[in-house]
Enzyme design. Structure first.
Site, PDB file in Angstrom:
ATOM      1  N   ARG A 347       0.824  -1.204   0.000  1.00 34.85           N
ATOM      2  CA  ARG A 347       0.000   0.000   0.000  1.00 34.85           C
ATOM      3  C   ARG A 347       0.861   1.258   0.000  1.00 34.85           C
ATOM      4  O   ARG A 347       0.532   2.244  -0.657  1.00 34.85           O
ATOM      5  CB  ARG A 347      -0.944   0.015   1.208  1.00 34.85           C
ATOM      6  CG  ARG A 347      -2.114  -0.942   1.071  1.00 34.85           C
ATOM      7  CD  ARG A 347      -3.110  -0.762   2.211  1.00 34.85           C
ATOM      8  NE  ARG A 347      -4.173  -1.767   2.131  1.00 34.85           N
ATOM      9  CZ  ARG A 347      -5.306  -1.616   1.460  1.00 34.85           C
ATOM     10  NH1 ARG A 347      -5.520  -0.502   0.793  1.00 34.85           N
ATOM     11  NH2 ARG A 347      -6.211  -2.573   1.452  1.00 34.85           N
ATOM     12  N   GLU A 376      -1.385  -8.481   4.057  1.00 35.09           N
ATOM     13  CA  GLU A 376      -2.824  -8.557   4.349  1.00 35.09           C
ATOM     14  C   GLU A 376      -3.351  -9.919   3.921  1.00 35.09           C
ATOM     15  O   GLU A 376      -3.126 -10.348   2.793  1.00 35.09           O
ATOM     16  CB  GLU A 376      -3.590  -7.456   3.620  1.00 35.09           C
ATOM     17  CG  GLU A 376      -3.162  -6.060   4.034  1.00 35.09           C
ATOM     18  CD  GLU A 376      -3.961  -4.977   3.321  1.00 35.09           C
ATOM     19  OE1 GLU A 376      -5.085  -5.280   2.847  1.00 35.09           O
ATOM     20  OE2 GLU A 376      -3.463  -3.847   3.226  1.00 35.09           O
ATOM     21  N   GLU A 387     -10.508  -2.496  -5.242  1.00 33.91           N
ATOM     22  CA  GLU A 387      -9.867  -1.498  -4.386  1.00 33.91           C
ATOM     23  C   GLU A 387      -8.532  -1.052  -4.970  1.00 33.91           C
ATOM     24  O   GLU A 387      -8.182   0.130  -4.929  1.00 33.91           O
ATOM     25  CB  GLU A 387      -9.660  -2.052  -2.973  1.00 33.91           C
ATOM     26  CG  GLU A 387      -9.196  -0.964  -2.024  1.00 33.91           C
ATOM     27  CD  GLU A 387      -8.972  -1.456  -0.604  1.00 33.91           C
ATOM     28  OE1 GLU A 387      -8.830  -0.606   0.276  1.00 33.91           O
ATOM     29  OE2 GLU A 387      -8.932  -2.672  -0.396  1.00 33.91           O
ATOM     30  N   ASP A 444     -13.475   5.520 -11.822  1.00 32.22           N
ATOM     31  CA  ASP A 444     -13.938   6.895 -11.647  1.00 32.22           C
ATOM     32  C   ASP A 444     -12.917   7.835 -12.283  1.00 32.22           C
ATOM     33  O   ASP A 444     -12.135   8.506 -11.618  1.00 32.22           O
ATOM     34  CB  ASP A 444     -14.112   7.197 -10.162  1.00 32.22           C
ATOM     35  CG  ASP A 444     -14.815   8.527  -9.937  1.00 32.22           C
ATOM     36  OD1 ASP A 444     -15.379   9.060 -10.910  1.00 32.22           O
ATOM     37  OD2 ASP A 444     -14.785   9.036  -8.808  1.00 32.22           O
ATOM     38  N   HIS A 666     -18.699  -6.618   2.184  1.00 30.93           N
ATOM     39  CA  HIS A 666     -17.793  -7.508   1.452  1.00 30.93           C
ATOM     40  C   HIS A 666     -17.843  -7.046   0.000  1.00 30.93           C
ATOM     41  O   HIS A 666     -18.729  -7.452  -0.763  1.00 30.93           O
ATOM     42  CB  HIS A 666     -18.256  -8.964   1.568  1.00 30.93           C
ATOM     43  CG  HIS A 666     -18.320  -9.468   2.973  1.00 30.93           C
ATOM     44  ND1 HIS A 666     -17.208  -9.751   3.725  1.00 30.93           N
ATOM     45  CD2 HIS A 666     -19.397  -9.738   3.765  1.00 30.93           C
ATOM     46  CE1 HIS A 666     -17.577 -10.194   4.917  1.00 30.93           C
ATOM     47  NE2 HIS A 666     -18.905 -10.191   4.967  1.00 30.93           N
ATOM     48  N   CYS A 668     -16.100  -7.761  -2.456  1.00 25.98           N
ATOM     49  CA  CYS A 668     -15.905  -8.797  -3.473  1.00 25.98           C
ATOM     50  C   CYS A 668     -17.217  -9.485  -3.824  1.00 25.98           C
ATOM     51  O   CYS A 668     -17.344 -10.093  -4.891  1.00 25.98           O
ATOM     52  CB  CYS A 668     -14.881  -9.834  -3.001  1.00 25.98           C
ATOM     53  SG  CYS A 668     -15.252 -10.550  -1.408  1.00 25.98           S
TER      54      CYS A 668
END
Length: 700
Positions: A347, A376, A387, A444, A666, A668
């Site tokens: 990240r 993670e 994400e 976006d 969630h 996903c």
């Protein structure tokens, strides 16, 4: 030929009619509106047309008398005579019987009279309506041989407007009319296109809808015996689609368009084997084999997206199979990870890690994408991928990063013109957009429509590595989308009435600030010594627009273009309009929460439970900004995919925890989990906190 024929008898004569002409270019969309205005067809001399003097007013008075008295003899005689031949059609409706009207700008047709005659036709007795159809049958059988005159074109132009073709009982006649129009020369079509665009918007739409309905009914008739067997009239749909192409061309050359391009979509085609259509187009593009893909304006974005996805899946499977076979042939241990494009990023170093991974694994770009964030736990079922896209886009388009400039007046991003040695990050953005389309992720991103036109110039990567890409012709309207203030200034220069050279004191040299340094560029050789005058100002404006939107950002956009096409290297891109590419990349910003409510699924709750009812009361009352945050919280994106809310498979699940807990999601699974809140106020408070603080992969 004398006498009349029934539509059934005429259908038997159909085999004598000329076949529809094939004008399909290899893997290119059919373009009817690209002929230059000066193109003219060689026409034989027109026959002498008899003089008919009836006016619109006189015809309407005849109709009124017939309705009141019940005596239809005069009206019957008018209809019987008028539609008996192409010559009589011209005699009735041509403004000057033997005028030439040799231009695309004026059909010479008395549109008001045509409208009056057709508006009255369906309210006349059945025998009159049948006589019109018989007259048309005889006209078509008599006229199909030999070269066309402009009076023939006028007759076709008038006949295609007949409202009787809305009934399936007239489809045999309608089909043969469409076949003859479709078989006209390209130059004849050019005239028809420009005549069609002069129709009123209402009548134009009616004719388009009639053609779409004809195609749908031929594909899926309500009754099996309603129409002749498809095997005996396989030319119906190609003929109708080509004529629809004339209307689409007329719509395209109109400014503004007569109707939205989306109104040419035929949603019935979502239920056919469109991949077979696509394969036919790929394999037989330049032959007589018809495919709807030759006429992409008729295919909805839903169909085009499905074609791209299935084409992508085939390429993904092919890539994975090659990797698998290679491993097995070398007797190496097969790792199932080779079936995926595995992206592993930190990240804290999201951008640099993503760039390194995509560069190192560029041969795997057509495999299914799977993202892992270092440190993670969790298997990527789609949510982590979403994400990764969202965070990466947010970072790349941040103004501090400098790759793109946010244009406040037009509220869009544009490419920074700064020069550097390495444009790999622009290639990353293109690759990212390609991966989003490939993996059905809505981004976006706020690029102007012109950017997507550049992305389709050309729609497939040229074989010549030195060929220019992205150099789409730019107009003042395109500049207006991006830099409205600059476009306004150039518009004023073009319309200035005074002394341009003395008052503006411009040369063919422009200045641009790059990283705080002002640099000069000549728009043409020796431009700094060429003054802008009233005579050359159009050239100056065109060169300046081309500089701003093409040349000054060429290397940046070329890298971006090649990045996108490194993933989306598909013939299916030829089917797309720039607006449709934008829709595939970004999804739709238009949210319809009522549609989401209708499509929602439930687990542990039913739609009548108090918590669920409170949820929808709150969400439907949310302002747009909170609705977007809710969508982002639940799905990982605040945009609606092509196909609408129903495609989200949105689910509300019950979670048995105390009601002081916040909702969790969630992404996903496009799932939101709600504790059993008992009041609307409590649910609104908790939900607002959750969706307003949803950075990261939900709460789980």
């Amino acid at each position: 030929m004398t006498g009349t024929l029934t539509s059934t008898q005429w259908f038997r004569h159909g085999r004598e009619l000329p076949p529809i002409c094939s004008d399909v270019r290899q893997k290119q969309r059919l373009s009817i509106d690209t002929l230059p205005p000066e193109v003219k067809a060689p026409f034989p001399s027109d026959p002498i047309i008899p003089l008919r003097t009836k006016t619109t007013k006189e015809f309407q008075e005849d109709m009124e008398r017939a309705v009141q008295s019940g005596d239809w003899r005069e009206v019957r005689e008018f209809y019987l005579t008028t539609f008996d031949s192409f010559i009589e059609i011209n005699a009735a409706f041509k403004r000057e019987a033997n005028g030439s009207f040799n231009t695309i700008d004026d059909s010479g047709v008395n549109a008001k009279f045509v409208n009056a005659v057709y508006d009255a036709l369906l309210s006349t007795p059945q025998d009159i309506q049948k006589s019109v159809l018989k007259g048309i049958i005889n006209s078509l059988l008599r006229e199909w041989k030999g070269p066309r005159t402009k009076d023939d074109l006028r007759a076709y132009f008038i006949l295609v407007q007949n409202p009787q073709y809305s009934s399936t009982s007239t489809y045999v006649i309608y089909a043969h009319l469409l076949r003859q129009i479709a078989a006209l020369s390209e130059a004849d079509h050019h005239f028809l296109v420009h005549w069609l665009k002069k129709l009123s918007a209402r009548r134009f739409r009616q004719l388009v809808e009639r053609l779409l309905q004809f195609i749908s009914t031929r594909l899926f008739p309500a009754e099996p015996d309603e129409l002749p067997p498809l095997a005996k009239c396989s030319w119906w749909i190609p003929s109708a689609t080509k004529v629809l192409g004339l209307f689409n061309a007329a719509n395209s050359v109109s400014s503004p368009p007569i109707m939205p391009f989306t109104d040419f979509y035929n949603i019935t085609l979502e239920h056919i084997d469109f991949m077979e259509e696509y394969r036919t187009w790929q394999n037989y593009g330049n032959s007589n084999r018809f495919s709807f893909c030759q006429f992409p304006f008729i295919l909805s974005t839903v169909v085009k997206k499905a074609i791209i996805q299935k084409d992508s899946e085939q390429q993904m499977i092919s890539q994975a199979r090659q990797s698998l076979v290679s491993k097995v042939s070398r007797r190496q241990r097969v790792d199932m990870n080779l079936l995926f494009l595995n992206i592993k990023v930190r990240r804290a170093q999201l951008l640099s890690d993503s760039l390194d991974e995509l560069t190192r694994k560029r041969c795997d770009l057509k495999k299914k994408l799977r993202v892992t964030f270092v440190g993670e736990a969790g298997l990527d079922m789609g949510g982590l991928t979403k994400e990764w896209f969202l965070l990466l886009v947010r970072q790349i388009f941040h103004t501090d990063y400098g790759m793109f400039t946010y244009m406040k007046d037009s509220r869009c991003h544009w490419f920074s013109s700064w020069k550097c040695d390495n444009y790999s990050e622009f290639q990353l953005v293109g690759t990212l957009m390609g991966l989003a389309v490939y993996n059905s992720i809505a981004l976006d991103i706020h690029f102007p429509l012109y950017c997507y036109r550049k992305l389709l110039t050309p729609p497939t990567v040229p074989c010549d590595q030195n060929a220019l890409v992205g150099m789409a012709t730019a107009t003042l309207d395109d500049l207006q989308q991006i830099m409205p203030e600059m476009a306004h200034g150039l518009g004023e220069l073009l319309s200035y009435e005074g002394n341009v050279e003395e008052d503006f004191y411009l040369t063919f040299q422009v200045f641009q600030e790059e990283m705080g340094v002002v640099k000069s560029y000549n728009l043409k050789p020796g431009g700094d010594r060429i003054p802008v005058t009233k005579q050359n100002r159009k050239e100056y404006v065109q060169l300046y627009i081309d500089f701003l939107l093409n040349k000054s950002i060429y290397k940046q956009f070329a890298a971006f273009y090649h990045g996108f096409h490194s993933v989306c290297a598909s013939d299916a891109l030829m089917l797309l309009r720039p607006e449709e590419v934008e829709m595939l990349v970004c999804g739709s910003p238009e949210l319809d929460m009522s549609a989401l409510q209708k499509a929602a699924q439930y687990e542990g709750y039913s739609k009548t439970d108090t918590t669920v009812r409170c949820f929808w009361d709150v969400v439907l009352a949310f302002p747009l900004e909170l609705q977007k945050k809710l969508l982002h919280f639940a799905t990982g994106s605040d945009r609606v995919p092509v196909g609408g809310m129903a495609d989200l498979n949105f689910k509300i699940s019950k979670i048995d925890v105390p009601t002081d807990w916040l909702p969790i999601s969630h992404t996903c699974f496009n799932q939101i989990c709600l504790p059993p809140y008992r009041t609307r106020k409590e649910l609104k408070h908790k939900l607002t906190i959750a969706i307003s603080n949803a950075e990261g992969f939900g709460l789980e």
